[in-house]
Enzyme design. Structure first.
Site, PDB file in Angstrom:
ATOM      1  CG  HIS A  18      -2.309  20.473   5.386  1.00 50.34           C
ATOM      2  ND1 HIS A  18      -3.104  19.864   6.340  1.00 50.34           N
ATOM      3  CD2 HIS A  18      -1.536  21.358   6.072  1.00 50.34           C
ATOM      4  CE1 HIS A  18      -2.820  20.347   7.529  1.00 50.34           C
ATOM      5  NE2 HIS A  18      -1.879  21.255   7.400  1.00 50.34           N
ATOM      6  CB  SER A  94       1.506  21.964   8.787  1.00 46.94           C
ATOM      7  OG  SER A  94       1.442  22.504  10.088  1.00 46.94           O
ATOM      8  CG  ASP A 137       4.150  34.328  20.180  1.00 52.26           C
ATOM      9  OD1 ASP A 137       2.944  34.092  20.340  1.00 52.26           O
ATOM     10  OD2 ASP A 137       4.586  35.195  19.393  1.00 52.26           O
ATOM     11  N   GLY A 138       4.788  31.767  18.068  1.00 51.62           N
ATOM     12  CA  GLY A 138       5.111  31.708  16.653  1.00 51.62           C
ATOM     13  C   GLY A 138       5.462  33.058  16.057  1.00 51.62           C
ATOM     14  CG  ASP A 158      -2.391  27.226  10.081  1.00 54.59           C
ATOM     15  OD1 ASP A 158      -3.371  27.979   9.893  1.00 54.59           O
ATOM     16  OD2 ASP A 158      -2.500  26.000  10.287  1.00 54.59           O
TER      17      ASP A 158
END
Length: 275
Positions: A18, A94, A137-138, A158
């Site tokens: 971060h 995030s 889904d990323g 991430d």
């Protein structure tokens, strides 16, 4: 699908990821044109550090808990944002940090697949017109949601690394976005337990012919135990000017504050591929 970040919020890996993310977003905001950010594995957005999950591990006490007194230096911007978000009672994930740095005209696309975490994330941003929350889904989002209409922005990847093949999937995702969205900045987190998987990951990126890659890494002990999170890295594609120097100062300060003085601890800012 079983991973829940609430157990690890605010740990040393979050601090590293971060702090660098904040720097990258500030660099994007230095130009007047709008930008977008895609957070592929967004979580719930904000974490209660007094909840049973965080207290069970206590990881935040050895992470953000050691940084909250910082007022100046390379970590001041990041720590100030964390305090403004409610630390030490709460730690911003995030999406919360990205949202805090959006200007009017900028936007956030946040993806979360876990149904309960997605519901919490959607509730957190329900009335926010600059944030779109996706239950998807990323990895699939990398193709579906890039390139951005703004033609500039950041893709944060991430993944939890709870499944086999995550390093290979990450390398493929970086290559895909680099092809679809060449102007975009990519920031991709990965664990460092032992060196072999990381070396193979870096080699795969080079073999794919990708350009302008920098690996920022921090480790708290010699990375030789495959069962322990000994460190972590952030692979940055298309990094802004001065990232290597100023990001290195962030890593050095993190190690000074978070290191346990164990053998083999260190940090590195390594250029994997030239521009």
């Amino acid at each position: 699908m079983n991973y829940r970040h609430a157990f690890h919020a605010g740990n040393f890996a979050d601090c590293m990821k971060h702090a660098l993310l904040v720097w990258l977003l500030r660099a994007l905001a230095a130009k007047d044109k709008p930008f977008a950010a895609l957070d592929t594995h967004a979580g719930i957005g904000s974490y209660d550090l007094a909840a049973s999950a965080a207290e069970r591990t206590g990881e935040w006490r050895r992470g953000i808990g050691r940084l909250l007194d910082i007022e100046a230096g390379p970590l001041a911007d990041y720590v100030g944002l964390v305090r403004a978000a409610g630390a030490p009672a709460r730690y911003p994930g995030s999406p919360a940090l990205i949202r805090a740095l959006l200007r009017p005209g900028d936007r956030l696309l946040a993806c979360e697949l876990h149904p309960e975490d997605h519901a919490a994330l959607r509730a957190a941003f329900r009335a926010d017109r600059q944030v779109a929350v996706h239950h998807r889904d990323g990895w699939e989002a990398l193709k579906a949601l890039t390139p951005f209409l703004e033609r500039r922005g950041l893709v944060l990847v991430d993944p939890p690394f709870e499944q086999e093949g995550e390093f290979a999937r990450l390398a493929q995702g970086i290559a895909l976005v680099a092809q679809r969205f060449r102007a975009g900045i990519q920031a991709c987190w990965y664990p460092i337990k032992h060196r072999a998987p990381v070396r193979a990951f870096h080699a795969a990126l080079r073999e794919a012919g990708l350009r302008d890659l920098v690996a920022a890494e921090l480790w708290l002990r010699e990375p030789t135990d495959p069962q322990r999170l000994n460190g972590c890295g952030l692979l940055v594609a298309n990094p802004p000017w001065h990232f290597e120097a100023e990001g290195g100062a962030i890593l050095a300060t993190l190690l000074e504050r978070l290191g346990e003085r164990e053998p083999g601890e260190g940090w590195a800012m390594t250029r994997l591929a030239g521009e």
